[in-house]
Write an enzyme that holds these catalytic residues in place. Structure first.
Site, PDB file in Angstrom:
ATOM      1  N   ASP A 120     -13.506   4.000   7.940  1.00  0.00           N
ATOM      2  CA  ASP A 120     -13.672   3.302   7.251  1.00  0.00           C
ATOM      3  C   ASP A 120     -13.545   1.484   7.564  1.00  0.00           C
ATOM      4  O   ASP A 120     -13.826   0.556   8.015  1.00  0.00           O
ATOM      5  CB  ASP A 120     -12.744   3.124   5.983  1.00  0.00           C
ATOM      6  CG  ASP A 120     -13.409   2.346   4.815  1.00  0.00           C
ATOM      7  OD1 ASP A 120     -15.171   1.286   4.413  1.00  0.00           O
ATOM      8  OD2 ASP A 120     -13.193   2.479   3.410  1.00  0.00           O
ATOM      9  N   SER A 138     -13.378  13.157   4.492  1.00  0.00           N
ATOM     10  CA  SER A 138     -12.124  13.309   3.804  1.00  0.00           C
ATOM     11  C   SER A 138     -11.298  14.434   5.322  1.00  0.00           C
ATOM     12  O   SER A 138      -9.762  14.193   4.112  1.00  0.00           O
ATOM     13  CB  SER A 138     -12.177  14.454   2.949  1.00  0.00           C
ATOM     14  OG  SER A 138     -12.365  14.387   1.405  1.00  0.00           O
ATOM     15  N   THR A 139     -11.137  14.128   6.342  1.00  0.00           N
ATOM     16  CA  THR A 139     -10.120  15.051   6.815  1.00  0.00           C
ATOM     17  C   THR A 139      -8.947  14.125   7.377  1.00  0.00           C
ATOM     18  O   THR A 139      -8.093  14.729   8.592  1.00  0.00           O
ATOM     19  CB  THR A 139     -11.071  15.849   7.877  1.00  0.00           C
ATOM     20  OG1 THR A 139     -11.675  15.430   9.169  1.00  0.00           O
ATOM     21  CG2 THR A 139     -11.347  17.116   7.627  1.00  0.00           C
ATOM     22  N   GLY A 140      -9.265  13.244   7.249  1.00  0.00           N
ATOM     23  CA  GLY A 140      -8.184  12.181   8.573  1.00  0.00           C
ATOM     24  C   GLY A 140      -7.324  11.364   6.801  1.00  0.00           C
ATOM     25  O   GLY A 140      -6.249  12.440   6.400  1.00  0.00           O
ATOM     26  N   VAL A 141      -7.485  10.353   6.470  1.00  0.00           N
ATOM     27  CA  VAL A 141      -6.409  10.178   5.048  1.00  0.00           C
ATOM     28  C   VAL A 141      -6.575  11.282   4.060  1.00  0.00           C
ATOM     29  O   VAL A 141      -5.105  11.361   3.521  1.00  0.00           O
ATOM     30  CB  VAL A 141      -6.195   8.961   4.814  1.00  0.00           C
ATOM     31  CG1 VAL A 141      -5.446   8.427   3.905  1.00  0.00           C
ATOM     32  CG2 VAL A 141      -6.780   7.846   6.294  1.00  0.00           C
ATOM     33  N   TYR A 142      -7.325  11.536   3.945  1.00  0.00           N
ATOM     34  CA  TYR A 142      -7.147  12.060   2.617  1.00  0.00           C
ATOM     35  C   TYR A 142      -7.238  14.333   2.403  1.00  0.00           C
ATOM     36  O   TYR A 142      -6.706  14.627   2.106  1.00  0.00           O
ATOM     37  CB  TYR A 142      -9.262  11.979   2.135  1.00  0.00           C
ATOM     38  CG  TYR A 142      -9.112  11.173   1.538  1.00  0.00           C
ATOM     39  CD1 TYR A 142      -8.012  10.089   1.370  1.00  0.00           C
ATOM     40  CD2 TYR A 142     -10.584  10.649   0.909  1.00  0.00           C
ATOM     41  CE1 TYR A 142      -8.608   8.940   0.535  1.00  0.00           C
ATOM     42  CE2 TYR A 142     -11.026   9.433   0.273  1.00  0.00           C
ATOM     43  CZ  TYR A 142      -9.783   8.674   0.553  1.00  0.00           C
ATOM     44  OH  TYR A 142     -10.195   7.812  -1.028  1.00  0.00           O
ATOM     45  N   ASN A 173     -13.404   4.962   0.088  1.00  0.00           N
ATOM     46  CA  ASN A 173     -12.235   4.921  -1.105  1.00  0.00           C
ATOM     47  C   ASN A 173     -13.045   4.837  -2.104  1.00  0.00           C
ATOM     48  O   ASN A 173     -14.150   3.897  -1.733  1.00  0.00           O
ATOM     49  CB  ASN A 173     -11.523   4.657  -0.973  1.00  0.00           C
ATOM     50  CG  ASN A 173     -11.482   3.227  -1.051  1.00  0.00           C
ATOM     51  OD1 ASN A 173     -11.792   1.993  -1.366  1.00  0.00           O
ATOM     52  ND2 ASN A 173     -10.820   2.545   0.396  1.00  0.00           N
ATOM     53  N   ASP A 210     -16.581   7.493  19.129  1.00  0.00           N
ATOM     54  CA  ASP A 210     -16.258   6.952  17.698  1.00  0.00           C
ATOM     55  C   ASP A 210     -17.999   6.241  17.282  1.00  0.00           C
ATOM     56  O   ASP A 210     -19.065   4.990  17.789  1.00  0.00           O
ATOM     57  CB  ASP A 210     -15.886   5.263  18.781  1.00  0.00           C
ATOM     58  CG  ASP A 210     -15.207   3.650  18.086  1.00  0.00           C
ATOM     59  OD1 ASP A 210     -16.146   4.047  16.487  1.00  0.00           O
ATOM     60  OD2 ASP A 210     -14.859   2.861  18.366  1.00  0.00           O
TER      61      ASP A 210
HETATM   62  N1  AR6 Z   1     -15.476   7.630  14.647  1.00  0.00           N
HETATM   63  C1  AR6 Z   1     -15.118   8.070  14.418  1.00  0.00           C
HETATM   64  N2  AR6 Z   1     -14.355   8.870  13.207  1.00  0.00           N
HETATM   65  C2  AR6 Z   1     -13.306   8.268  13.245  1.00  0.00           C
HETATM   66  C3  AR6 Z   1     -13.168   6.952  13.550  1.00  0.00           C
HETATM   67  C4  AR6 Z   1     -13.667   6.298  14.152  1.00  0.00           C
HETATM   68  N3  AR6 Z   1     -14.857   5.046  15.130  1.00  0.00           N
HETATM   69  N4  AR6 Z   1     -11.684   6.679  13.449  1.00  0.00           N
HETATM   70  C5  AR6 Z   1     -11.315   7.842  12.510  1.00  0.00           C
HETATM   71  N5  AR6 Z   1     -12.227   8.457  12.697  1.00  0.00           N
HETATM   72  P1  AR6 Z   1     -10.718   8.660   7.498  1.00  0.00           P
HETATM   73  P2  AR6 Z   1     -10.610  10.247   4.974  1.00  0.00           P
HETATM   74  C6  AR6 Z   1     -12.123  10.098  12.059  1.00  0.00           C
HETATM   75  O1  AR6 Z   1      -8.713   8.987   7.318  1.00  0.00           O
HETATM   76  O2  AR6 Z   1     -10.165  11.477   5.624  1.00  0.00           O
HETATM   77  C7  AR6 Z   1      -9.311   4.772   4.278  1.00  0.00           C
HETATM   78  O3  AR6 Z   1      -8.437   4.316   4.191  1.00  0.00           O
HETATM   79  C8  AR6 Z   1     -10.906  10.566  11.630  1.00  0.00           C
HETATM   80  O4  AR6 Z   1     -10.418  11.382  13.146  1.00  0.00           O
HETATM   81  O5  AR6 Z   1     -11.413   7.902   8.445  1.00  0.00           O
HETATM   82  O6  AR6 Z   1     -12.511  10.277   4.154  1.00  0.00           O
HETATM   83  C9  AR6 Z   1     -10.804   4.639   3.900  1.00  0.00           C
HETATM   84  O7  AR6 Z   1     -10.696   3.466   3.149  1.00  0.00           O
HETATM   85  C10 AR6 Z   1     -10.620  11.766  11.222  1.00  0.00           C
HETATM   86  O8  AR6 Z   1     -11.882  13.237  11.448  1.00  0.00           O
HETATM   87  O9  AR6 Z   1     -11.400   9.654   6.207  1.00  0.00           O
HETATM   88  C11 AR6 Z   1     -10.152   6.249   3.207  1.00  0.00           C
HETATM   89  O10 AR6 Z   1      -9.375   5.143   1.938  1.00  0.00           O
HETATM   90  C12 AR6 Z   1     -11.967  11.022   9.931  1.00  0.00           C
HETATM   91  O11 AR6 Z   1     -12.927   9.922  10.759  1.00  0.00           O
HETATM   92  C13 AR6 Z   1      -9.847   6.555   3.087  1.00  0.00           C
HETATM   93  O12 AR6 Z   1      -9.390   6.536   4.768  1.00  0.00           O
HETATM   94  C14 AR6 Z   1     -12.106  10.985   8.758  1.00  0.00           C
HETATM   95  O13 AR6 Z   1     -10.611  10.543   8.677  1.00  0.00           O
HETATM   96  C15 AR6 Z   1     -10.401   8.220   3.703  1.00  0.00           C
HETATM   97  O14 AR6 Z   1     -10.062   9.398   3.524  1.00  0.00           O
END
Ligand code: AR6
Length: 180
Positions: free
Chosen positions: A43, A127-131, A33, A19
């Site tokens: 985030d 970018s590899t989560g929600v995006y 974002n 984390d």
């Molecule tokens: N520590 C490290 N990595 C994490 C953690 C953590 N505590 N929590 C999640 N991840 P994402 P995005 C990983 O969705 O795709 C937000 O709502 C997760 O498993 O956080 O760039 C923002 O406000 C994944 O591998 O970011 C934007 O609106 C990675 O972090 C949007 O999501 C990125 O996933 C950005 O989407």
């Protein structure tokens, strides 16, 4: 849990499973974002653990942060001096400039860290989560961009990708192997 690492002289690029809000580094990258409005994923975790000082500073940044760019704020209660909020692209199939924007999000993050004399930086997988950016395509861009930067820069000593789950770690570990 630590994973594999890569070196260029005294500079190091590591992968760690964990984390990012619990990781000790001078600066921590956020996957934000463009409105810097907070959200879920990493985030959400950064704002939750870092406290309201981070959002207060985000609100003062006029115009937010365009995709591919990054901005710096305080790290509030996090064990870091700065949070560097980078905005990666939403995956739209790969023909919308996503690769360039993802590389640019990392480059701008690294540039801001170096400009502040940061020696240790932790980064999430932007970018590899929600995006929805496919991990297999994002990992080589993320690692390649950091490795290129570390080869030329003399301020950053260690950049650590703090990866949240085993799948992300496996894909990044494979991409790191290809880099070396
Ligand atoms: N520590 C490290 N990595 C994490 C953690 C953590 N505590 N929590 C999640 N991840 P994402 P995005 C990983 O969705 O795709 C937000 O709502 C997760 O498993 O956080 O760039 C923002 O406000 C994944 O591998 O970011 C934007 O609106 C990675 O972090 C949007 O999501 C990125 O996933 C950005 O989407």
């Amino acid at each position: 849990m630590s994973g594999p690492s890569w070196r260029a002289g005294q500079r190091e690029l590591d992968l760690v499973l964990g984390d990012i809000t619990r990781f000790a580094a001078e600066a921590i990258g956020n996957a934000a974002n463009a409105r810097l409005a907070g959200g879920g994923g990493v985030d959400g975790a950064i704002h939750r653990v870092g406290g309201p000082a981070i959002m207060e500073e985000c609100r003062r940044i006029r115009g937010g942060c365009p995709t591919g760019q990054a901005v710096v704020t305080t790290a509030g209660n996090l064990p870091a001096r700065y949070v560097i909020h980078a905005v990666g692209p939403v995956w739209r199939g790969g023909e919308a400039g996503e690769a360039g924007l993802l590389a640019s999000a990392y480059e701008n993050t690294l540039g801001l860290a170096a400009a502040r004399g940061v020696r240790t930086l932790a980064l999430p997988s932007i970018s590899t989560g929600v995006y929805g950016y496919p991990l297999e395509l994002a990992a080589p861009i993320a690692l390649g961009t950091v490795a290129d930067f570390l080869r030329q820069d003399s301020s950053l000593e260690r950049v650590t990708f703090v990866l949240f789950n085993a799948e992300t770690m496996a894909v990044y570990a494979k991409a790191l192997e290809a880099l070396t």
